[in-house]
Write a protein that holds these residues in place. Sequence first.
Motif: not given
Length: 122
Positions: A45-49, A53-55, A74-79
């Motif tokens: 979840v932290q990687f997703l957030v 921000v990085g985007l 984002l896509v990998v962590n969201l999956s």
Amino acid sequence: MSEFKMRRFFTFAVSAVALFLLLATFVGLAGSFFWIFDICNNFRVQFLVASFVGLGLSLILRSRILLGSYAMILVVNLSFIAPLYVAPSDHSEVDASSREVSVVSYNCLLYTSDAADDLLCV
């Protein structure tokens, strides 16, 4: 500090964070092989957030490479995260007995003296 140097430093910092997130994301995929890698899965979840921000920062910097890197993270962590928050599509009735949880608890005392080297459970 000149504007060029500041932009270069900012791009380097955002790139370093992207590299760290990319490495941590894919190390988490190897969690089934070694327990220390599984720790990275706890921070998805932290990687997703951080990737959101990085985007945004990649758009400000107008860097397509960084934008692609953060989008992939984002896509990998969201999956991995999305199935945990989306309700199952099968809405069939579930037995009430399958929802029951039983808790088993044992009180154990560990004696460390030389006279008793065993575990006493009550």
